[in-house]
Write an enzyme that holds these catalytic residues in place. Structure first.
Site, PDB file in Angstrom:
ATOM      1  N   THR A   1       0.817  -1.109   0.081  1.00 42.45           N
ATOM      2  CA  THR A   1       0.053  -0.072   0.045  1.00 42.45           C
ATOM      3  C   THR A   1       0.859   1.452   0.245  1.00 42.45           C
ATOM      4  OG1 THR A   1      -1.562   1.384   1.540  1.00 42.45           O
ATOM      5  CG2 THR A   1      -0.135  -0.497   2.428  1.00 42.45           C
ATOM      6  N   ASP A   2       0.282   2.488  -0.544  1.00 46.99           N
ATOM      7  CA  ASP A   2       0.992   3.566  -0.416  1.00 46.99           C
ATOM      8  C   ASP A   2       1.281   4.227   1.059  1.00 46.99           C
ATOM      9  OD1 ASP A   2      -1.746   4.159   0.227  1.00 46.99           O
ATOM     10  OD2 ASP A   2      -1.860   5.846  -1.453  1.00 46.99           O
ATOM     11  N   GLU A   3       0.413   3.534   1.713  1.00 44.57           N
ATOM     12  CA  GLU A   3       0.510   4.096   3.078  1.00 44.57           C
ATOM     13  C   GLU A   3       1.821   3.911   3.939  1.00 44.57           C
ATOM     14  OE1 GLU A   3      -3.161   3.603   5.521  1.00 44.57           O
ATOM     15  OE2 GLU A   3      -4.388   3.391   3.790  1.00 44.57           O
TER      16      GLU A   3
ATOM     17  N   LYS B   1       2.170  -3.363   7.362  1.00 47.56           N
ATOM     18  CA  LYS B   1       2.361  -3.460   6.235  1.00 47.56           C
ATOM     19  C   LYS B   1       3.916  -3.400   5.716  1.00 47.56           C
ATOM     20  CE  LYS B   1       0.187  -4.651   3.232  1.00 47.56           C
ATOM     21  NZ  LYS B   1      -0.157  -6.295   2.532  1.00 47.56           N
TER      22      LYS B   1
HETATM   23  P1  TYD Z   1     -10.186   4.515   4.400  1.00 46.15           P
HETATM   24  O1  TYD Z   1     -11.064   4.281   3.430  1.00 46.15           O
HETATM   25  O2  TYD Z   1     -10.310   4.299   5.963  1.00 46.15           O
HETATM   26  O3  TYD Z   1      -8.644   4.576   3.848  1.00 46.15           O
HETATM   27  P2  TYD Z   1      -7.450   5.023   4.352  1.00 46.15           P
HETATM   28  O4  TYD Z   1      -7.374   5.786   5.682  1.00 46.15           O
HETATM   29  O5  TYD Z   1      -6.648   3.789   4.555  1.00 46.15           O
HETATM   30  O6  TYD Z   1      -6.791   6.140   3.349  1.00 46.15           O
HETATM   31  O7  TYD Z   1     -10.312   6.240   4.363  1.00 46.15           O
HETATM   32  C1  TYD Z   1     -10.014   7.022   3.205  1.00 46.15           C
HETATM   33  C2  TYD Z   1     -10.012   8.443   3.854  1.00 46.15           C
HETATM   34  O8  TYD Z   1     -11.432   8.715   4.321  1.00 46.15           O
HETATM   35  C3  TYD Z   1      -9.068   8.817   5.174  1.00 46.15           C
HETATM   36  O9  TYD Z   1      -8.792  10.095   4.781  1.00 46.15           O
HETATM   37  C4  TYD Z   1     -10.093   8.783   6.317  1.00 46.15           C
HETATM   38  C5  TYD Z   1     -11.531   9.286   5.859  1.00 46.15           C
HETATM   39  N1  TYD Z   1     -12.584   8.607   6.298  1.00 46.15           N
HETATM   40  C6  TYD Z   1     -13.541   9.654   6.984  1.00 46.15           C
HETATM   41  O10 TYD Z   1     -13.404  10.660   7.053  1.00 46.15           O
HETATM   42  N2  TYD Z   1     -14.644   8.724   7.629  1.00 46.15           N
HETATM   43  C7  TYD Z   1     -14.771   7.509   7.536  1.00 46.15           C
HETATM   44  O11 TYD Z   1     -15.917   7.039   8.075  1.00 46.15           O
HETATM   45  C8  TYD Z   1     -13.882   6.728   6.986  1.00 46.15           C
HETATM   46  C9  TYD Z   1     -13.962   5.243   7.106  1.00 46.15           C
HETATM   47  C10 TYD Z   1     -12.847   7.153   6.380  1.00 46.15           C
END
Ligand code: TYD
Length: 338
Positions: free
Chosen positions: A124-126, A152
């Site tokens: 992942t890019d994370e 990861k």
């Molecule tokens: P997510 O799908 O959890 O992926 P990641 O954090 O791994 O990138 O979240 C994508 C983005 O959306 C992230 O910036 C967190 C935000 N988010 C919300 O604002 N509300 C939520 O309920 C969730 C699940 C994520």
């Protein structure tokens, strides 16, 4: 080719299994522990395929992995088995270290012992951490900030060490935020789509201005396949969608697609350690001949439509264990709403 896909009942894994079966003459073995997000309903259309086998099992279990590799004469391993959700990793970090670090270690070692010809780690890019400006390149230092991304990154480092130490032919892909049908509704896009369908609030973290690069699951699987066949052993390849958006803009688009009011958006307490931005430089993979093909607005519309027309699939999930998880997570965050 005889390919083992681990985590093949999950979101990306199931799309990959389907692609490998229908796009060539591969034999595909799917090893999946069927934990909370593994779902065989993601693969009902290929379940009876003559070149497909499902095995219930855990990548942390060396005996099972050894047996599967031997019995099916596996030549290629693609590791999609992972715990992947940041919010869950904040609630339960150890399960991430177990699957994403220990599981990867076990799978790698069994694959090396079995003389597998290629091992592809789906990452992942994370792992690059939060990138305020610019775009992460494959050689950048890893700077993960959540138990998920740290786990990861641990897996990635182990995989890389098998190249430097044993010249075991590994490859790593680092995809950006992936979206599409069959994604478990804890992730941003499916959570917001399913909540909006039910006229429930969309809990947007912090100021809603965090940025992600969105990659269609179809483009992501094409990228993984491309790296598998054309990548150089020992190398890492970024796979990005080229669709950087602020979260609030994505939330608004989802509501627009569904014809729902914008006041469903609710700014809530931020996720602890919330990474501000991820962005990938994909020049290396593009030089190999891959490019994303799905426009975000089209892909998002199709995805939201899928959730609108496949409510049986996700309502089974949201009416079960997921409800407890969701309430535990959001009770606190909604209370801290601004
Ligand atoms: P997510 O799908 O959890 O992926 P990641 O954090 O791994 O990138 O979240 C994508 C983005 O959306 C992230 O910036 C967190 C935000 N988010 C919300 O604002 N509300 C939520 O309920 C969730 C699940 C994520």
């Amino acid at each position: 080719m005889r390919i083992l896909v681990t985590g093949g009942a999950g979101f990306i894994g199931s799309h990959l299994v389907r692609r490998l079966l229908t796009g060539g003459d591969n034999f595909v073995v799917n090893l999946d522990a069927l934990r909370y997000s593994g779902n065989l309903e993601n693969l009902t259309d290929v379940a009876g395929h003559s070149r497909y086998t499902f095995v219930l099992g855990d990548i942390c279990d060396a005996t099972t992995v050894e047996k599967v590799l031997k019995e099916h004469g596996v030549k290629v391993v693609i590791n999609c088995a992972a715990e992947t959700h940041v919010d869950r990793s904040i609630l339960d970090p150890n399960s991430f270290a177990r699957t994403d670090v220990v599981g990867t270690a076990v799978l790698l070692e069994e694959a090396r012992k079995a003389g597998v010809a290629r091992f592809l780690q789906v990452s992942t890019d994370e792992v690059y951490g939060s990138v305020e400006t610019g775009w992460s390149k494959e050689g950048d230092p890893l700077a993960p900030r959540s138990p998920y991304s740290a786990s990861k990154a641990g897996g990635d480092l182990l995989v890389r060490s098998y190249w430097t130490t044993y010249r075991f032919p590994v490859l790593i892909t680092r995809g950006s935020n992936t979206y599409g049908p069959n994604q478990y509704p804890e992730k941003f896009i499916p959570l917001f789509a399913t909540n909006a369908i039910d006229d429930q609030p969309l809990p947007l973290y912090g100021d809603g201005r965090h940025r992600r690069d969105w990659l269609s699951v179809f483009d992501h699987c094409r990228g993984i396949e491309h790296v598998l066949f054309h990548g150089e052993p020992g190398c890492v390849y970024n796979i990005g969608g080229g669709n950087e958006r602020e979260n609030i803009a994505v939330a608004e688009l989802i509501l627009k697609i569904l014809g729902k009011p914008m006041n469903l958006i609710r700014l809530v307490q931020d996720r602890p350690g919330h990474d501000r931005r991820y962005a990938l430089d994909c020049a290396r993979l593009q030089a190999l001949g891959w490019a994303p093909t799905v426009l975000f607005e089209d892909g998002l519309k199709e995805t939201v439509e899928w959730y609108r027309t496949n409510q049986t699939w996700w309502r089974k999930i949201t009416s079960g264990e997921f409800r407890t998880y969701y309430e535990r997570l959001y009770r606190q965050r909604l209370q801290g709403a601004g």
